[in-house]
Design a protein around this motif. Structure first.
Motif, mmCIF file in Angstrom:
data_model
loop_
_atom_site.group_PDB
_atom_site.id
_atom_site.type_symbol
_atom_site.label_atom_id
_atom_site.label_comp_id
_atom_site.label_asym_id
_atom_site.label_seq_id
_atom_site.Cartn_x
_atom_site.Cartn_y
_atom_site.Cartn_z
ATOM 1 N N VAL A 1 4.044 -3.808 3.007
ATOM 2 C CA VAL A 1 4.683 -2.526 2.763
ATOM 3 C C VAL A 1 3.854 -1.424 3.429
ATOM 4 N N GLY A 2 4.525 -0.493 4.075
ATOM 5 C CA GLY A 2 3.803 0.615 4.693
ATOM 6 C C GLY A 2 2.983 0.225 5.905
ATOM 7 N N GLY A 3 3.323 -0.918 6.530
ATOM 8 C CA GLY A 3 2.630 -1.318 7.750
ATOM 9 C C GLY A 3 1.146 -1.552 7.531
ATOM 10 N N ALA A 4 0.323 -0.918 8.374
ATOM 11 C CA ALA A 4 -1.123 -1.138 8.323
ATOM 12 C C ALA A 4 -1.728 -0.705 6.992
ATOM 13 N N LYS A 5 -1.114 0.272 6.321
ATOM 14 C CA LYS A 5 -1.652 0.733 5.030
ATOM 15 C C LYS A 5 -1.491 -0.338 3.955
ATOM 16 N N GLY A 6 -0.318 -0.975 3.920
ATOM 17 C CA GLY A 6 -0.104 -2.048 2.959
ATOM 18 C C GLY A 6 -1.009 -3.237 3.224
ATOM 19 N N TYR A 7 -1.204 -3.530 4.500
ATOM 20 C CA TYR A 7 -2.123 -4.607 4.891
ATOM 21 C C TYR A 7 -3.539 -4.304 4.404
ATOM 22 N N ALA A 8 -3.968 -3.049 4.559
ATOM 23 C CA ALA A 8 -5.314 -2.656 4.127
ATOM 24 C C ALA A 8 -5.452 -2.740 2.603
ATOM 25 N N ILE A 9 -4.409 -2.315 1.891
ATOM 26 C CA ILE A 9 -4.452 -2.396 0.427
ATOM 27 C C ILE A 9 -4.536 -3.853 -0.024
ATOM 28 N N SER A 10 -3.785 -4.721 0.652
ATOM 29 C CA SER A 10 -3.837 -6.139 0.327
ATOM 30 C C SER A 10 -5.227 -6.697 0.564
ATOM 31 N N MET A 11 -5.889 -6.234 1.604
ATOM 32 C CA MET A 11 -7.266 -6.653 1.862
ATOM 33 C C MET A 11 -8.206 -6.197 0.745
ATOM 34 N N VAL A 12 -8.049 -4.964 0.293
ATOM 35 C CA VAL A 12 -8.887 -4.459 -0.807
ATOM 36 C C VAL A 12 -8.746 -5.361 -2.038
ATOM 37 N N ILE A 13 -7.493 -5.711 -2.352
ATOM 38 C CA ILE A 13 -7.236 -6.575 -3.508
ATOM 39 C C ILE A 13 -7.891 -7.937 -3.321
ATOM 40 N N ASP A 14 -7.793 -8.470 -2.107
ATOM 41 C CA ASP A 14 -8.388 -9.777 -1.807
ATOM 42 C C ASP A 14 -9.913 -9.723 -1.909
ATOM 43 N N ILE A 15 -10.496 -8.624 -1.464
ATOM 44 C CA ILE A 15 -11.953 -8.471 -1.524
ATOM 45 C C ILE A 15 -12.432 -8.418 -2.973
ATOM 46 N N LEU A 16 -11.767 -7.591 -3.807
ATOM 47 C CA LEU A 16 -12.187 -7.452 -5.199
ATOM 48 C C LEU A 16 -11.874 -8.694 -6.024
ATOM 49 N N SER A 17 -10.707 -9.300 -5.771
ATOM 50 C CA SER A 17 -10.280 -10.457 -6.568
ATOM 51 C C SER A 17 -10.882 -11.764 -6.069
ATOM 52 N N GLY A 18 -11.121 -11.858 -4.763
ATOM 53 C CA GLY A 18 -11.547 -13.125 -4.184
ATOM 54 C C GLY A 18 -12.968 -13.143 -3.666
ATOM 55 N N VAL B 1 3.888 2.479 -15.519
ATOM 56 C CA VAL B 1 3.537 1.087 -15.219
ATOM 57 C C VAL B 1 3.921 0.791 -13.767
ATOM 58 N N LEU B 2 2.942 0.912 -12.886
ATOM 59 C CA LEU B 2 3.133 0.528 -11.492
ATOM 60 C C LEU B 2 2.803 -0.957 -11.371
ATOM 61 N N ASP B 3 3.751 -1.764 -10.923
ATOM 62 C CA ASP B 3 3.515 -3.193 -10.735
ATOM 63 C C ASP B 3 4.185 -3.590 -9.421
ATOM 64 N N MET B 4 3.382 -3.776 -8.393
ATOM 65 C CA MET B 4 3.948 -3.961 -7.062
ATOM 66 C C MET B 4 3.196 -5.032 -6.282
ATOM 67 N N ALA B 5 3.949 -5.744 -5.449
ATOM 68 C CA ALA B 5 3.339 -6.591 -4.438
ATOM 69 C C ALA B 5 3.042 -5.713 -3.227
ATOM 70 N N THR B 6 2.229 -6.214 -2.322
ATOM 71 C CA THR B 6 1.882 -5.425 -1.143
ATOM 72 C C THR B 6 2.726 -5.803 0.073
ATOM 73 N N SER B 7 3.819 -6.519 -0.169
ATOM 74 C CA SER B 7 4.762 -6.837 0.911
ATOM 75 C C SER B 7 5.989 -5.939 0.797
ATOM 76 N N VAL B 8 6.734 -5.820 1.872
ATOM 77 C CA VAL B 8 7.966 -5.025 1.871
ATOM 78 C C VAL B 8 8.936 -5.566 0.832
ATOM 79 N N VAL B 9 9.007 -6.897 0.743
ATOM 80 C CA VAL B 9 9.968 -7.523 -0.150
ATOM 81 C C VAL B 9 9.386 -8.856 -0.625
ATOM 82 N N ALA B 10 9.797 -9.278 -1.802
ATOM 83 C CA ALA B 10 9.360 -10.584 -2.302
ATOM 84 C C ALA B 10 9.927 -11.693 -1.425
ATOM 85 N N ARG B 11 9.116 -12.699 -1.152
ATOM 86 C CA ARG B 11 9.558 -13.810 -0.309
ATOM 87 C C ARG B 11 10.762 -14.523 -0.935
ATOM 88 N N GLY B 12 10.855 -14.467 -2.273
ATOM 89 C CA GLY B 12 11.971 -15.097 -2.968
ATOM 90 C C GLY B 12 13.316 -14.552 -2.528
#
Length: 355
Positions: free
Chosen positions: A226-243, A176-187
């Motif tokens: 997370v992971g610099g430009a790679k995490g940013y790109a993954i977050s974009m993929v999620i935004d594209i598919l979800s939004g 069960v991989l469950d992750m945000a695409t940031s280095v750390v939760a803002r909380g």
């Protein structure tokens, strides 16, 4: 009065469900939302647990969540469905999407469901674990309001968009991989700011784009992917598919549930369920997963490492501990829930565990 801080998980879920029902939420919806919150606390994802009860209720009371509006089908085909959540609770909309994706997968091998018009839907693991119980692989993702800059930018544009993948195994624990695409939760940065403590370099930048260890400056700036430009790109993929794909908000058009009280969030989700048996026999797959996990765990360990873990394993152990010994809430959260209970005529004390 000194409030208890340790609570029985099932009774805590009953408390939350009762509060939501008293606030006018239908029973099924109230049960799902309460279960989503408490299961997050069980797994140690406290940022998505009962601490969210207050903001959910405030948005409900402000008319920014519509608990009587059923999700509706916008379009559908042999293997896909596009749903409008009609601004109901995210966990309820997510559950409808999950059920649809699983039914589609059972009928045709794969089920894809896109969602628009939703709200914060909790943890991805909440849905993945239910798919695993039905021997399905699930990939689920959601976009979120702006908290991260694009790589090279200084201003929040994209959310810490979460990704979850759940895969059943046999005798071993499921993956069960469950992750945000940031280095750390803002909380975590919020907590550091409240305590007046610094944060590690690399977590965030200030409003001018400079790396910072000042928690307050980080809150005025942006968390980093997370992971610099790679995490940013993954977050974009999620935004594209979800939004972008679903018609939901994306980027700056996903509204912040804590700050925007004039508009609905319009969060988007993306679910993909896979029926394993359409590929290979289920017992054979589970045996292969067990062999894969055991082989991985048998790998040589680095100095000081007692055990190699797979994603979701720590959370499972935490859940088992908290089911036995109770969920310990920060005093501030217990006080907040107690106040909510008083407002709706529900006693939080009924959920307390004896010392």
């Amino acid at each position: 009065m000194s409030l208890p801080q340790r609570f029985h998980w099932e009774k805590l879920a009953d408390f939350c469900e009762s509060v939501f029902r008293k606030a006018g939420v239908p029973t099924e919806t109230a049960q799902i939302v309460a279960q989503s919150l408490v299961e997050a606390d069980l797994r140690g994802v406290d940022s998505h647990g009962v601490v969210r009860t207050d903001i959910y209720l405030r948005r409900l009371e402000a008319g920014r969540i519509q608990p009587l509006a059923e999700p509706s089908v916008i379009s559908e085909g042999p293997g896909f469905t596009l749903l409008d959540g009609n601004n109901n609770f995210g966990a309820y909309v997510g559950m409808k999407a999950l059920r649809t994706a699983l039914d589609r997968a059972k009928a045709g091998g794969i089920g894809i469901v896109g969602v628009k018009g939703s709200n914060h839907f909790g943890t991805g693991a909440f849905y993945a674990l239910q798919a695993i119980r039905e021997d399905m692989i699930l990939m689920v993702m959601s976009n979120a309001s702006q908290t991260m800059p694009p790589t090279g930018g200084i201003r929040p544009f994209i959310g810490t968009n979460p990704l979850c993948v759940g895969v059943p195994a046999g005798a071993e624990q499921p993956f069960v991989l469950d992750m945000a695409t940031s280095v750390v939760a803002r909380g975590k940065i919020i907590v550091a700011a409240q305590k007046g403590e610094p944060i590690p370099l690399g977590w965030a930048i200030d409003k001018d784009g400079n790396p910072t260890t000042d928690a307050q400056a980080a809150l005025e700036g942006s968390v980093l992917p997370v992971g610099g430009a790679k995490g940013y790109a993954i977050s974009m993929v999620i935004d594209i598919l979800s939004g972008v794909l679903t018609g939901a908000g994306y980027g700056q058009y996903v509204n912040n549930m804590y700050e925007n009280w004039n508009e609905d969030q319009n969060v988007g989700h993306f679910f993909m369920a896979i029926d394993i048996q359409r590929f290979i026999p289920l017992p054979f797959f589970k045996g292969r997963m067990d062999d894969y996990i055991r082989s991985l765990k048998a790998e040589p360990k680095a100095p000081g490492v007692p055990e190699i873990l797979i994603p979701g394993e720590l959370e499972h152990r935490q859940s088992e501990r908290r089911k036995q010994y109770g969920i310990e809430l920060p005093l501030k959260v217990a006080e907040e829930l107690h106040g909510i209970g008083l407002r709706y005529g529900v006693s939080l004390l009924d959920a307390a565990m004896p010392d």
